[in-house]
Design a protein around this motif. Structure first.
Motif, PDB file in Angstrom:
ATOM      1  N   GLY A   1     -49.670   2.548 -26.273  1.00 36.90           N
ATOM      2  CA  GLY A   1     -50.153   2.130 -24.957  1.00 36.90           C
ATOM      3  C   GLY A   1     -49.172   2.481 -23.857  1.00 36.90           C
ATOM      4  O   GLY A   1     -49.563   2.949 -22.784  1.00 36.90           O
ATOM      5  N   LEU A   2     -47.882   2.272 -24.107  1.00 41.67           N
ATOM      6  CA  LEU A   2     -46.860   2.629 -23.127  1.00 41.67           C
ATOM      7  C   LEU A   2     -46.760   4.139 -22.954  1.00 41.67           C
ATOM      8  O   LEU A   2     -46.506   4.625 -21.848  1.00 41.67           O
ATOM      9  CB  LEU A   2     -45.514   2.047 -23.557  1.00 41.67           C
ATOM     10  CG  LEU A   2     -45.397   0.517 -23.514  1.00 41.67           C
ATOM     11  CD1 LEU A   2     -44.045   0.065 -24.046  1.00 41.67           C
ATOM     12  CD2 LEU A   2     -45.608   0.003 -22.098  1.00 41.67           C
ATOM     13  N   MET A   3     -46.954   4.871 -24.051  1.00 40.05           N
ATOM     14  CA  MET A   3     -46.969   6.332 -23.946  1.00 40.05           C
ATOM     15  C   MET A   3     -48.102   6.787 -23.033  1.00 40.05           C
ATOM     16  O   MET A   3     -47.921   7.654 -22.178  1.00 40.05           O
ATOM     17  CB  MET A   3     -47.140   6.953 -25.327  1.00 40.05           C
ATOM     18  CG  MET A   3     -47.272   8.478 -25.313  1.00 40.05           C
ATOM     19  SD  MET A   3     -48.063   9.152 -26.803  1.00 40.05           S
ATOM     20  CE  MET A   3     -49.767   8.579 -26.585  1.00 40.05           C
ATOM     21  N   LEU A   4     -49.293   6.179 -23.211  1.00 43.61           N
ATOM     22  CA  LEU A   4     -50.433   6.541 -22.369  1.00 43.61           C
ATOM     23  C   LEU A   4     -50.174   6.167 -20.920  1.00 43.61           C
ATOM     24  O   LEU A   4     -50.502   6.927 -20.000  1.00 43.61           O
ATOM     25  CB  LEU A   4     -51.695   5.843 -22.881  1.00 43.61           C
ATOM     26  CG  LEU A   4     -53.000   6.155 -22.144  1.00 43.61           C
ATOM     27  CD1 LEU A   4     -53.304   7.645 -22.185  1.00 43.61           C
ATOM     28  CD2 LEU A   4     -54.157   5.355 -22.735  1.00 43.61           C
TER      29      LEU A   4
ATOM     30  N   THR B   1     -57.861   2.846 -29.780  1.00 40.63           N
ATOM     31  CA  THR B   1     -57.803   3.556 -28.492  1.00 40.63           C
ATOM     32  C   THR B   1     -58.102   2.597 -27.349  1.00 40.63           C
ATOM     33  O   THR B   1     -57.447   2.631 -26.299  1.00 40.63           O
ATOM     34  CB  THR B   1     -58.798   4.724 -28.469  1.00 40.63           C
ATOM     35  OG1 THR B   1     -58.449   5.672 -29.482  1.00 40.63           O
ATOM     36  CG2 THR B   1     -58.774   5.431 -27.111  1.00 40.63           C
ATOM     37  N   ALA B   2     -59.095   1.734 -27.547  1.00 38.33           N
ATOM     38  CA  ALA B   2     -59.421   0.742 -26.515  1.00 38.33           C
ATOM     39  C   ALA B   2     -58.243  -0.203 -26.273  1.00 38.33           C
ATOM     40  O   ALA B   2     -57.936  -0.553 -25.123  1.00 38.33           O
ATOM     41  CB  ALA B   2     -60.660  -0.046 -26.927  1.00 38.33           C
ATOM     42  N   MET B   3     -57.569  -0.608 -27.331  1.00 36.81           N
ATOM     43  CA  MET B   3     -56.440  -1.529 -27.193  1.00 36.81           C
ATOM     44  C   MET B   3     -55.265  -0.866 -26.469  1.00 36.81           C
ATOM     45  O   MET B   3     -54.667  -1.454 -25.564  1.00 36.81           O
ATOM     46  CB  MET B   3     -56.006  -2.025 -28.571  1.00 36.81           C
ATOM     47  CG  MET B   3     -57.058  -2.884 -29.270  1.00 36.81           C
ATOM     48  SD  MET B   3     -56.690  -3.224 -31.015  1.00 36.81           S
ATOM     49  CE  MET B   3     -55.265  -4.271 -30.854  1.00 36.81           C
ATOM     50  N   THR B   4     -54.933   0.345 -26.860  1.00 37.29           N
ATOM     51  CA  THR B   4     -53.829   1.047 -26.189  1.00 37.29           C
ATOM     52  C   THR B   4     -54.203   1.376 -24.746  1.00 37.29           C
ATOM     53  O   THR B   4     -53.354   1.301 -23.848  1.00 37.29           O
ATOM     54  CB  THR B   4     -53.476   2.340 -26.939  1.00 37.29           C
ATOM     55  OG1 THR B   4     -54.636   3.183 -27.032  1.00 37.29           O
ATOM     56  CG2 THR B   4     -52.982   2.033 -28.336  1.00 37.29           C
ATOM     57  N   GLY B   5     -55.467   1.729 -24.529  1.00 40.23           N
ATOM     58  CA  GLY B   5     -55.913   2.022 -23.173  1.00 40.23           C
ATOM     59  C   GLY B   5     -55.843   0.820 -22.269  1.00 40.23           C
ATOM     60  O   GLY B   5     -55.529   0.928 -21.080  1.00 40.23           O
ATOM     61  N   LEU B   6     -56.124  -0.360 -22.821  1.00 35.84           N
ATOM     62  CA  LEU B   6     -56.062  -1.590 -22.030  1.00 35.84           C
ATOM     63  C   LEU B   6     -54.630  -1.880 -21.584  1.00 35.84           C
ATOM     64  O   LEU B   6     -54.402  -2.327 -20.449  1.00 35.84           O
ATOM     65  CB  LEU B   6     -56.609  -2.754 -22.846  1.00 35.84           C
ATOM     66  CG  LEU B   6     -56.711  -4.098 -22.119  1.00 35.84           C
ATOM     67  CD1 LEU B   6     -57.644  -3.992 -20.919  1.00 35.84           C
ATOM     68  CD2 LEU B   6     -57.214  -5.176 -23.086  1.00 35.84           C
TER      69      LEU B   6
ATOM     70  N   VAL C   1     -54.475  13.252 -27.070  1.00 38.16           N
ATOM     71  CA  VAL C   1     -53.094  12.896 -27.429  1.00 38.16           C
ATOM     72  C   VAL C   1     -53.078  11.530 -28.108  1.00 38.16           C
ATOM     73  O   VAL C   1     -52.378  11.324 -29.110  1.00 38.16           O
ATOM     74  CB  VAL C   1     -52.194  12.893 -26.180  1.00 38.16           C
ATOM     75  CG1 VAL C   1     -50.781  12.447 -26.530  1.00 38.16           C
ATOM     76  CG2 VAL C   1     -52.183  14.262 -25.519  1.00 38.16           C
ATOM     77  N   VAL C   2     -53.855  10.584 -27.570  1.00 41.37           N
ATOM     78  CA  VAL C   2     -53.925   9.246 -28.162  1.00 41.37           C
ATOM     79  C   VAL C   2     -54.550   9.309 -29.547  1.00 41.37           C
ATOM     80  O   VAL C   2     -54.047   8.712 -30.513  1.00 41.37           O
ATOM     81  CB  VAL C   2     -54.736   8.294 -27.252  1.00 41.37           C
ATOM     82  CG1 VAL C   2     -54.906   6.929 -27.920  1.00 41.37           C
ATOM     83  CG2 VAL C   2     -54.058   8.142 -25.909  1.00 41.37           C
TER      84      VAL C   2
END
Length: 426
Positions: free
Chosen positions: A10-13, A225-230, A205-206
């Motif tokens: 998530g921080l990478m995104l 993906t939804a969790m990291t995007g949030l 990338v994710v």
């Protein structure tokens, strides 16, 4: 999958989205919106945060890259759309804007007067560095990013906290475009972050990062993906709202013609010369890292599609193009990018929505074609208006749709085109 892995991705995104160029738009919006800041920043956050989140999610659902989504219209459309996306986030707008922000926040504040000669000298050094480092970017960008992004966030957080305590200038009356339609004006202003179209490239990338962590089930990929995007979305929304507030309440903010100057002056007022120097250095390094990543991504994509030209040659071509455009200056780059983004964004938004609805409505080619054709009528018209072309006669014919005067006239026609195409494909 471990929670720490989800947080790190998530921080990478967040770091991928949070190019230093994105710092310049919320303060300028705050300055112009004034008393209408809340609806304006709400619209901005939809296109600058929510839509990029949905775009990344659409890539996870499609389980492939940007070209595959566009190819649901036609393979040639998919290729052409992907090329336009990479050129927009790369050498035409994204990379030159990063270099210009680095100059305006890292060099210009320390000059007694603006000088095109200094901009030229800076961009020569900057793009020589971009070229050399883009030849083998992975380790350099990862190493710098691990340390630079947290430092940049800490600097922005300190700036915002100090501003909340010290800036108390009352909000001014909104500029003309924010007087009656602040939300839609902010919505369109969010186009300038380019994060929605960039997300169509970042999404893969994710997905790749999740697969490298051992996640291969499609439903799990979408879930994570939804969790990291949030995580990324919440961070972006907080930063945008905070630095936008600075533009509203900093005395004399209306004297500046872009957000870079507002933030630089704010750091100087709050922390003196040291604050201005620290912020400038961090932003300049962040811009360099972002430009290296974008140059590498564009060169890799084009080399994959047209391998007769080497990766190194693509890097050289994109670096030269970016160098030339960067010397137009930040304000000019933003001005020239607006019409193109006004035309490009509706296509991206419609494709993202259709992709997200794919499990429910399928992927009928005629549905995608209908949506794109109806969208094209209004997005091309809005782009022509932004370019200053004489299209009043066209507007009189197509201007009966809802939201037309707000620049969002494509919404209802896109839905109608999709419905007609779906019906015709049965």
């Amino acid at each position: 999958m471990k929670k720490t892995d989800i947080i790190l991705i998530g921080l990478m995104l967040f770091a991928l989205f949070f190019g230093a160029g994105n710092l310049i738009f919320p303060p300028f919006l705050g300055m112009q919106a004034g008393e209408s800041f809340l609806p304006a920043i709400a619209g901005f956050i939809i296109t600058g945060v929510s839509l990029p989140f949905l775009a990344v999610l659409s890539i996870a659902i499609s389980a492939d890259g940007i070209t595959s989504i566009g190819s649901r219209v036609h393979p040639m459309f998919g290729l052409g759309f992907a090329v336009l996306i990479y050129l927009a986030i790369g050498p035409f707008f994204g990379i030159p804007r990063g270099a210009s922000v680095a100059y305006e926040m890292g060099v210009q504040p320390f000059l007694t007067s603006s000088s095109s000669g200094m901009l030229l000298l800076f961009t020569v050094v900057f793009f020589v560095g971009v070229f050399l480092l883009s030849l083998n970017p992975s380790k350099i960008v990862d190493t710098i990013g691990q340390f630079l992004t947290p430092i940049l966030l800490i600097a922005i957080l300190a700036l915002c906290l100090a501003a909340f305590y010290q800036f108390d200038s009352p909000a001014q009356a909104p500029a003309e475009k924010y007087e009656t339609a602040a939300f839609t004006a902010g919505f369109i202003e969010g186009y300038l972050t380019m994060d929605t179209i960039a997300a169509l490239a970042f999404g893969i990338v994710v997905v790749t990062s999740l697969r490298n962590k051992g996640v291969h089930d499609q439903k799990q990929i979408v879930r994570y993906t939804a969790m990291t995007g949030l995580i990324a979305a919440l961070g972006l929304a907080f930063v945008y709202g905070s630095i936008g507030w600075i533009g509203v309440h900093m005395q004399g903010a209306d004297q500046f013609d872009n957000g870079a100057a507002i933030l630089t002056t704010a750091s100087s007022l709050l922390f003196g010369t040291f604050g201005k120097l620290l912020l400038g250095m961090i932003v300049a390094l962040a811009c360099l890292t972002t430009c290296i990543g974008l140059t590498s991504a564009c060169a890799q994509y084009f080399h994959e599609k047209w391998p007769r030209v080497s990766y190194k040659q693509y890097v050289a071509v994109f670096t030269v193009i970016s160098f030339v455009i960067a010397n137009l200056g930040l304000t000019s780059i933003i001005t020239f990018s607006v019409p193109v983004l006004v035309m490009l964004y509706p296509f991206a938004i419609v494709l993202i929505i259709l992709s997200l609805l794919h499990p429910l409505i399928g992927d009928s080619r005629t549905m995608y074609i209908g949506a794109m054709l109806f969208t094209a009528v209004y997005s091309l018209y809005d782009g022509a208006v932004a370019f200053g072309l004489p299209v009043d006669g066209v507007g009189a014919v197509i201007g009966w749709v809802p939201f037309f005067n707000s620049g969002l006239g494509w919404i209802v026609p896109a839905a109608a085109g999709a419905a007609i195409g779906k019906w015709a494909g049965k």
